[in-house]
Enzyme design. Sequence first.
Site, PDB file in Angstrom:
ATOM      1  CE  LYS A   1      -4.625   3.524   7.005  1.00 54.57           C
ATOM      2  NZ  LYS A   1      -4.007   2.202   7.057  1.00 54.57           N
TER       3      LYS A   1
ATOM      4  NE  ARG B   1       1.051   5.504   3.611  1.00 57.85           N
ATOM      5  CZ  ARG B   1       0.241   4.520   3.227  1.00 57.85           C
ATOM      6  NH1 ARG B   1       0.088   4.258   1.937  1.00 57.85           N
ATOM      7  NH2 ARG B   1      -0.389   3.800   4.118  1.00 57.85           N
TER       8      ARG B   1
ATOM      9  CD  GLN C   1       0.016  -1.328   4.988  1.00 58.12           C
ATOM     10  OE1 GLN C   1       0.959  -0.593   5.305  1.00 58.12           O
ATOM     11  NE2 GLN C   1      -0.908  -0.970   4.114  1.00 58.12           N
TER      12      GLN C   1
ATOM     13  NE  ARG D   1      -7.144   7.351   2.462  1.00 56.54           N
ATOM     14  CZ  ARG D   1      -6.948   6.064   2.205  1.00 56.54           C
ATOM     15  NH1 ARG D   1      -7.236   5.155   3.114  1.00 56.54           N
ATOM     16  NH2 ARG D   1      -6.480   5.689   1.038  1.00 56.54           N
TER      17      ARG D   1
ATOM     18  N   GLY E   1       1.526   1.282   0.224  1.00 55.49           N
ATOM     19  CA  GLY E   1       2.101   0.944   1.525  1.00 55.49           C
ATOM     20  C   GLY E   1       2.095  -0.555   1.765  1.00 55.49           C
TER      21      GLY E   1
ATOM     22  CG  ASP F   1      -8.139   1.161   3.675  1.00 58.98           C
ATOM     23  OD1 ASP F   1      -7.363   1.918   4.298  1.00 58.98           O
ATOM     24  OD2 ASP F   1      -7.790   0.053   3.225  1.00 58.98           O
TER      25      ASP F   1
ATOM     26  CE  LYS G   1      -5.624  -0.971  -2.794  1.00 55.49           C
ATOM     27  NZ  LYS G   1      -4.612  -0.431  -1.878  1.00 55.49           N
ATOM     28  CB  SER G   2      -5.890  -7.058   1.605  1.00 55.77           C
ATOM     29  OG  SER G   2      -6.005  -5.751   2.096  1.00 55.77           O
TER      30      SER G   2
ATOM     31  NE  ARG H   1      -8.893   2.616   0.199  1.00 47.92           N
ATOM     32  CZ  ARG H   1      -9.155   1.571  -0.594  1.00 47.92           C
ATOM     33  NH1 ARG H   1     -10.243   1.566  -1.338  1.00 47.92           N
ATOM     34  NH2 ARG H   1      -8.319   0.550  -0.636  1.00 47.92           N
TER      35      ARG H   1
END
Length: 445
Positions: free
Chosen positions: A352, A128, A175, A356, A100, A325, A27-28, A398
């Site tokens: 997150k 967020r 990020q 979480r 995010g 994550d 994903k990143s 997740r």
Amino acid sequence: MSHSTRTPLASRKSQGLKGRITVPGDKSMSHRALMFGAIALGQTRISGLLEAEDVVNTAKSMAALGAKVERQADGDWHVEGVGIGGLKSPTHGLDFGNSGTGVRLAMGLMATTGLTARCVGDASLSKRPMGRVTTPLAGFGTRFEATEGNRLPLTIHGAADAKPVTYTLPMASAQVKSAVLLAGINTKGVTTVIEPVATRDHTERMLKAFGAKLDVKEVEGTRHISIEGGHELTAQDIAIPGDPSSAAFPMVAALITPGSNIVIENIMLNPTRTGLITTLQEMGGDITIENRRLAGGEEVGDLHVRYSRLRGVRVPPGRAPSMIDEYPILSVAASFAEGTTRMEGLEELRVKESDRLSAVESGLQVNGVFTRSGKHWLEVTGGGAPGGGQVVTHMDHRIAMSFLVMGLASRIYTRIDDSAFIATSFPGFVELINGMGGKIAAEVV
Ligand code: S3P
């Protein structure tokens, strides 16, 4: 996609999982390949892009900002970039959905271009914190009109004549690091990010591949990342390997389900992402890395995973950035280990897709697992999860996948209130697990 109707799922005790599988692209890297392609000169060709909601939202946003983004019949994606200062104000708001990474990196990309754009997201993303990005970007001269508490929806007014900044990250966040570096690309002079704790370095690696004048130095245990702005990027061909954060779910499923023996092929093994593998191996997990190779500037390999009797460990705070994550699924593994697992340095888990730390703890408790926690730590007592609980997923993919994995080895079953958000990162998750012998279904049968 809107997620107005909930789609609950349940999972129950399965026989050993078997098979050779692949998981979707990282994903990143997928977000970054689309974004860097959008500001490079020429045509960037991406294979293995993660075709999940988060990344598709980034693709749509890059198109709305003026790049030509096209999916090919063979599944590759082509991006025709506009040059470093070439992004244009979109005619409508940019919707980043649940992501995010999407919104924060895009804010960096837009910050020094002189455009104006409104950014929105779903209910989870709108809670967020965005101040962590707007604060350093304001240093370039960028202006923001944000919703109270520095949240989305937010309008960004880029700085056409930006000044470079030097910024020390106050939290371990790739990020935030990436947003500042991306703003630096179209800023004359040298922009520097100082990173006290190393976080995932895909931005640095991929920007270099695109020809950015980027330099990384170690200074007294900190990383100084500098980019000289004002130089065009050149389009690249990028092959994206499997996402280690997605591989984490079948990996733990195999470790906790007796009789399992699986191979997960072509997983990215960048050392800033492999904290979970290290931790599971310390717990006694039988994970071997086969066929290690280099692909597209990243180390990759196949993960051979067999059912193992795990034991509890202490996971040091310094490891958090390399497995940030993965704490939800590690907590599930810990509930099947012998003894207690203690995880520290979890402050970033609070901000997150959900809080979480609290979502995991509640999910474990309703399934009969004993836990203790503090502001920044969590302890899970192992011995096996009785199951039987209904988990609240809080729009968090997740959390949803972690507790479906728990059910495969728990004494009864586990249910989750909503599986819709799995599509933000791992389309095909349920089919993949069931294809190896897992028992995930709409109802407990
Ligand atoms: C990401 C960085 C991490 C991670 C997220 C992806 C990235 O977030 O949790 O899933 O691609 O840069 P933070 O930078 O907020 O820690």
